[in-house]
Design an enzyme around this catalytic site. Structure first.
Site: not given
Ligand code: BES
Ligand code: MN
Ligand code: ZN
Length: 484
Positions: A260, A334
């Site tokens: 990230k 997931r």
């Molecule tokens: N933990 C994050 C989702 C999240 C984002 C929670 C902002 C709280 C605030 C999750 O693990 C994630 O990174 N999801 C990705 C999924 C994608 C890679 C398919 C996302 O939301 O970008």
């Molecule tokens: Mn994530």
């Protein structure tokens, strides 16, 4: 490590005007005649247009005359017809925030009717706890005592249990990730179980391997902090059906090799809010000795990158034998829930999972509403009703077969991302659906409501305690229901 307010909760049947307190908070309806303390002051405020009792409107009176309390705070409740739990909770929380920026002994609240005891009590608890858990000079001071004047004494055990649970879940979310990681989270769970009276079993990485949890272990393998699975069991109705609660507990989500950017990573200590809600919810259920059986499953990992981290193109095998192509290591929630849901579906046919799963859910619904996905509309509606009785918010997203293509993989049974820009929250739901076997299952994507980036009228920044109240309502609604 965990430090919670020691505040005492009590009711008083004295008249509000004669209660000695540092602050007396009085809720005022916008559309009802007022008969509470300091009526002349209120009359003037209204005449001059200084107070309309709109929701969350606050007017402090620092030198009140004719009442025993040192200070008085009027808080607007809005109209009586709109007085659901959420409105009273928010009013109490906003008022509590106003009076707890300094050290204070007793805060009294004149409850506008005994039926609002729970809403006001837990709302006050919400407002008295702040995120400054590592500040040498605190910015929020929980009072020694909260007094619900005119409150219903019979509701107080629930006020205390839900308040403590709310504080626990928020504290867990607010803890820095160097302190809260899978092993320490599991220890907190074990301690809570011992103190409250529910059973906690913790699986370490070798047990997880023996249990074929290859998907969860895939996420954990990039971190020097080993994974844990905590299984919470509370039996309040032997022989009856079991409510299964599963929580995403990523104690820090760096994204892994799909790293990230800083802006997206800053708040990722919050990525265990689902597991925190499940632990706190089970604690409240056990404390209240509700006549229900619950199994809670906390999937605890850290999502990091290193030479041993899982890679894009890797294929993981989950507990149910299904294979998963990893196309984005940041879709890790997931992956850990896959194995946790498999296990939970072997324990019960009634499942709810709680997960900060997708940013896409926040794009769809904003920061105050959770996304609800289900494989069974009847069960989904039951859970949705519990969430709204609790004064929380969720909104149902579609899960029909037109979305099946989102998780199709060329090399494995499925892939872990939706692949494109669309329906990201539902792609997460469709993925999880593959691991619940024949259980009735609800997925709550709490990415938005579980963490507040900044202060607002009713919340200090940080963990919000999202879904703790809802879990208690789910358990109450589940009592004795012989759903099959
Ligand atoms: N933990 C994050 C989702 C999240 C984002 C929670 C902002 C709280 C605030 C999750 O693990 C994630 O990174 N999801 C990705 C999924 C994608 C890679 C398919 C996302 O939301 O970008
Ligand atoms: Mn994530
Ligand atoms: Zn995550």
């Amino acid at each position: 490590m965990i430090n919670l307010p020691k505040t005492q909760f009590n009711t008083s049947s004295e008249s509000p005007a004669s209660v000695p307190a540092d602050w007396l908070i009085v809720g005022v309806w916008a559309d009802q005649p007022y008969s509470g303390p300091a009526g002349d002051v209120l009359e003037k405020l209204r005449e001059r247009g200084d107070f309309g009792a709109k929701p969350l409107e606050l007017v402090p009176v620092l030198n009140p005359i004719g009442i025993a309390a040192k200070r008085l705070l009027f808080v607007g409740l809005g109209t009586r017809a709109q007085a659901k739990r959420a409105a009273l909770h928010d009013a109490a929380a906003a008022a509590a925030r106003h009076v707890t920026a300094k050290k204070v002994g007793t805060v009294a609240f004149a409850v506008p009717g005994p039926e609002f005891t729970l809403a006001v009590g837990v709302g006050l608890a919400q407002g008295v706890q702040g995120p400054g858990i590592r500040k040498s000079a605190p910015t929020r001071f929980a009072p020694e005592s909260l007094l619900l004047v005119g409150g219903n004494g019979a509701d107080m055990p629930r006020v205390r249990a839900e308040s403590r649970a709310l504080w626990l879940s928020r504290e867990l979310v607010n803890l820095p990730p160097r302190e809260l990681y899978p092993e320490t989270f599991a220890t907190v769970a074990a301690d809570a179980g011992r103190a409250t009276g529910f059973d906690v079993e913790v699986w370490d990485e070798s047990r997880l391997a023996a249990e074929r949890m290859g998907s969860l272990l895939g996420v954990a393998q990039g971190s020097s902090r080993p994974a844990r699975l905590a299984i919470l069991r509370y039996a309040g109705a032997p022989g009856k059906p079991v409510l299964g609660l599963v929580g995403k507990g990523v104690t820090f989500d760096s994204g892994g090799l799909s790293l990230k950017p800083t802006d997206g990573m800053v708040d990722m200590k919050c990525d265990m809010a689902g597991a925190a809600a499940v632990l706190a919810g089970v604690q409240a259920i056990a404390e209240l000795k509700l006549p229900v059986n619950v199994v809670g499953v906390l999937a605890l990992v850290e999502n990091m990158l290193s030479g041993t981290a899982m890679k894009l193109g890797d294929v993981l095998t989950a507990r149910n034998g299904k294979t998963i192509e990893v196309l984005n290591t940041d879709a890790e929630g997931r992956l850990i829930l896959a194995d946790a849901l498999c296990f939970a579906s072997e324990q019960t046919k009634f499942l709810v999972d709680f997960a900060t799963l997708t940013g896409a859910c926040m794009v769809a619904l904003g920061t105050e509403t959770s996304g609800l996905m289900t494989n069974n509309d009847g069960w989904g509606d039951q859970i949705l009703a519990a969430v709204s009785r609790a004064g929380e918010r969720a909104w149902k997203l579609p899960m029909d077969s037109s979305y099946d293509g989102l998780i199709k993989s060329k090399v494995a049974d499925m892939r872990n991302t939706g692949g494109g820009r669309w329906a990201g929250a539902i792609a997460g739901g469709k993925f999880l659906e593959q691991f619940v076997a024949d259980a009735k299952w609800v997925h709550l994507d709490i990415a938005g409501p579980s963490f507040a980036e900044g202060d607002s009228a009713t919340f200090d920044a940080g963990g919000t305690g999202c879904m703790v109240r809802a879990i208690v309502e789910m358990a109450r609604g589940f009592e004795g229901t012989a759903l099959v």
